[in-house]
Scaffold this active site. Structure first.
Site, PDB file in Angstrom:
ATOM      1  N   ASP A 171       0.866  -1.175   0.000  1.00 13.00           N
ATOM      2  CA  ASP A 171       0.000   0.000   0.000  1.00 13.00           C
ATOM      3  C   ASP A 171       0.913   1.238   0.000  1.00 13.00           C
ATOM      4  O   ASP A 171       2.117   1.119   0.266  1.00 13.00           O
ATOM      5  CB  ASP A 171      -0.854  -0.071   1.280  1.00 13.00           C
ATOM      6  CG  ASP A 171      -1.591   1.207   1.575  1.00 13.00           C
ATOM      7  OD1 ASP A 171      -2.377   1.660   0.725  1.00 13.00           O
ATOM      8  OD2 ASP A 171      -1.378   1.778   2.675  1.00 13.00           O
ATOM      9  N   ASP A 186      -0.168   5.080   1.064  1.00 13.56           N
ATOM     10  CA  ASP A 186      -0.370   6.043   2.152  1.00 13.56           C
ATOM     11  C   ASP A 186      -0.211   5.390   3.526  1.00 13.56           C
ATOM     12  O   ASP A 186      -0.899   4.422   3.850  1.00 13.56           O
ATOM     13  CB  ASP A 186      -1.775   6.664   2.071  1.00 13.56           C
ATOM     14  CG  ASP A 186      -1.887   7.666   0.938  1.00 13.56           C
ATOM     15  OD1 ASP A 186      -0.966   8.486   0.765  1.00 13.56           O
ATOM     16  OD2 ASP A 186      -2.903   7.622   0.206  1.00 13.56           O
ATOM     17  N   ALA A 192      -5.491   3.114  -3.776  1.00 15.81           N
ATOM     18  CA  ALA A 192      -6.818   3.539  -4.220  1.00 15.81           C
ATOM     19  C   ALA A 192      -6.896   5.067  -4.196  1.00 15.81           C
ATOM     20  O   ALA A 192      -7.936   5.657  -4.419  1.00 15.81           O
ATOM     21  CB  ALA A 192      -7.887   2.927  -3.326  1.00 15.81           C
TER      22      ALA A 192
HETATM   23  C1  M7G Z   1     -12.539   8.987  -3.790  1.00 20.04           C
HETATM   24  N1  M7G Z   1     -11.772   9.166  -2.567  1.00 20.04           N
HETATM   25  C2  M7G Z   1     -11.354   8.161  -1.761  1.00 20.04           C
HETATM   26  N2  M7G Z   1     -10.660   8.656  -0.735  1.00 20.04           N
HETATM   27  C3  M7G Z   1      -9.980   7.944   0.358  1.00 20.04           C
HETATM   28  O1  M7G Z   1      -8.713   7.593  -0.131  1.00 20.04           O
HETATM   29  C4  M7G Z   1      -8.324   6.316   0.386  1.00 20.04           C
HETATM   30  C5  M7G Z   1      -7.340   5.744  -0.587  1.00 20.04           C
HETATM   31  O2  M7G Z   1      -7.236   4.415  -0.418  1.00 20.04           O
HETATM   32  P1  M7G Z   1      -5.898   3.616  -0.187  1.00 20.04           P
HETATM   33  O3  M7G Z   1      -4.778   4.224  -0.945  1.00 20.04           O
HETATM   34  O4  M7G Z   1      -6.215   2.216  -0.390  1.00 20.04           O
HETATM   35  O5  M7G Z   1      -5.793   3.737   1.348  1.00 20.04           O
HETATM   36  P2  M7G Z   1      -4.886   4.515   2.348  1.00 20.04           P
HETATM   37  O6  M7G Z   1      -5.073   5.978   2.036  1.00 20.04           O
HETATM   38  O7  M7G Z   1      -5.446   4.063   3.643  1.00 20.04           O
HETATM   39  O8  M7G Z   1      -3.492   4.031   2.142  1.00 20.04           O
HETATM   40  C6  M7G Z   1      -9.635   5.569   0.556  1.00 20.04           C
HETATM   41  O9  M7G Z   1      -9.558   4.676   1.625  1.00 20.04           O
HETATM   42  C7  M7G Z   1     -10.671   6.671   0.775  1.00 20.04           C
HETATM   43  O10 M7G Z   1     -11.020   6.808   2.141  1.00 20.04           O
HETATM   44  C8  M7G Z   1     -10.601   9.993  -0.887  1.00 20.04           C
HETATM   45  N3  M7G Z   1      -9.998  10.929  -0.120  1.00 20.04           N
HETATM   46  C9  M7G Z   1     -10.099  12.223  -0.510  1.00 20.04           C
HETATM   47  N4  M7G Z   1      -9.507  13.156   0.223  1.00 20.04           N
HETATM   48  N5  M7G Z   1     -10.772  12.602  -1.639  1.00 20.04           N
HETATM   49  C10 M7G Z   1     -11.399  11.687  -2.455  1.00 20.04           C
HETATM   50  O11 M7G Z   1     -11.963  12.045  -3.469  1.00 20.04           O
HETATM   51  C11 M7G Z   1     -11.307  10.328  -2.046  1.00 20.04           C
HETATM   52 MG    MG Z   2      -2.602   3.134   3.710  1.00 18.12          MG
END
Ligand code: M7G
Ligand code: MG
Length: 318
Positions: free
Chosen positions: A55, A57, A172
């Site tokens: 992953d 973030d 994501a």
């Molecule tokens: C579509 N969208 C999704 N997210 C968040 O972005 C995260 C990206 O997902 P990830 O990269 O799987 O997770 P992590 O950040 O925990 O590593 C998701 O879990 C959502 O909560 C979002 N966050 C923001 N700020 N703006 C958005 O448009 C948006």
């Molecule tokens: Mg993460």
């Protein structure tokens, strides 16, 4: 009887208690013997059977920095760009407050959540449409955080490159921010692939995200089916998975069931409340560990055995 004899001859040569990083207090394992067994498989199989799936973030970036500053998420980096229309931030915050509780709702079944997530990412893409935007804005903001990667990330990615281990960074979030940060931290080596949501442009204007959409619940190797990367890794059945969210543990879904997988979970927030679930979900749980020391130690063991094998081969051909 035969089985016992076999176990005797294939007795693991490495024992968990001989791997100091795994003996640290903040390193927890529900089933250390399983971890020991898989590490031995990894070491015997060598680098050519390995792949890494991580992953981004708060897995590659730190969950806690030394100066206490907060590292933004990949979407957060985009949202901080000055040229985005005022309405973008307000509307995007509204979407966050509507959909984030659904994403983490412990009671709603996943198939139901998926529809909402598709809705969220679609609406978010629609917001990022119809105005000019330059990647350099993301680069400028990302440059402030290139030192917010876990300690020894640079060395870890150098290890992965040296050993030729395909490395998938799955997010994501927004791929443009992920790639920008990895590039500026000098870890975007040729063996690294980022699968995420990338901005799309049409007639010089922003036009949402490219397909396929990567959301929380399809963030796994099934979305790679048939891709070039899939062809590269599908025979690599020794897998290290790293993440900070419970859902990250499923990133290797889609690989053959016979694969050996070690899942490493970085736990930082609400440690006590989350511990039980993390222990059941990840093979190794690292509590407030802001380094890459544990995955590096696994690679070091694999590399050491690989070098011994290579030396033995060279000597036998002399
Ligand atoms: C579509 N969208 C999704 N997210 C968040 O972005 C995260 C990206 O997902 P990830 O990269 O799987 O997770 P992590 O950040 O925990 O590593 C998701 O879990 C959502 O909560 C979002 N966050 C923001 N700020 N703006 C958005 O448009 C948006
Ligand atoms: Mg993460």
């Amino acid at each position: 009887m035969g089985c016992e004899e076999k176990q005797e001859t294939t007795k693991p040569s490495l024992r968990i208690q001989d791997i100091p990083v795994l003996m640290q207090d903040h390193c927890r394992m529900l089933d250390p013997s399983k971890v020991e067994r898989i590490i031995n498989e990894f070491v015997q199989g060598g680098p050519e059977r390995m792949q890494l799936v991580s992953d981004f973030d708060y897995t590659i970036t730190k969950q806690r920095t030394e100066d206490g500053s907060v590292v933004p998420s990949s979407f957060g980096i985009f949202n901080a760009c000055q040229s985005l229309p005022d309405s973008f931030k307000t509307e995007s915050d509204k979407l966050y407050h509507k959909y984030r509780p659904i994403e983490i709702d412990p009671h709603m079944p996943i198939p139901e959540k998926v529809q909402y997530m598709v809705e969220w990412w679609t609406k978010s893409g629609a917001l990022a449409t119809g105005f000019p935007f330059d990647q350099s804005e993301i680069d400028q903001i990302a440059s402030k955080y290139k030192n917010a990667l876990r300690d020894r990330t640079h060395e870890f990615f150098a290890d992965l490159q040296r050993l030729g281990i395909p490395t998938l960074v799955f997010s994501a979030g927004l791929g443009n921010s992920v790639v920008s940060l990895l590039r500026q931290a000098n870890v975007m080596h040729p063996n690294v692939k980022v699968v995420s949501n990338f901005l799309q442009f049409r007639n010089g204007l922003l036009d949402g995200f490219q397909q396929p959409m990567i959301h929380t619940f399809n963030k796994n190797e099934t979305v790679l089916d048939g891709s070039e990367y899939y062809n590269l890794v599908h025979t690599r059945d020794h897998i290290i998975v790293m993440g900070d969210s419970l859902g990250d543990a499923d990133m290797a879904s889609g690989v053959p069931a016979s694969s050996h997988i070690i899942k490493i979970g970085f736990l930082f927030e609400h440690v006590e409340a989350n511990m039980d679930k993390y222990m059941k979900t990840f093979d190794i749980v690292l509590v407030d560990d802001q380094t890459m020391d544990v995955p590096r130690a696994l690679l070091a063991l694999i590399e050491k055995q690989h070098q011994l094998k290579q030396q033995a081969t060279t000597q036998s051909t002399l």
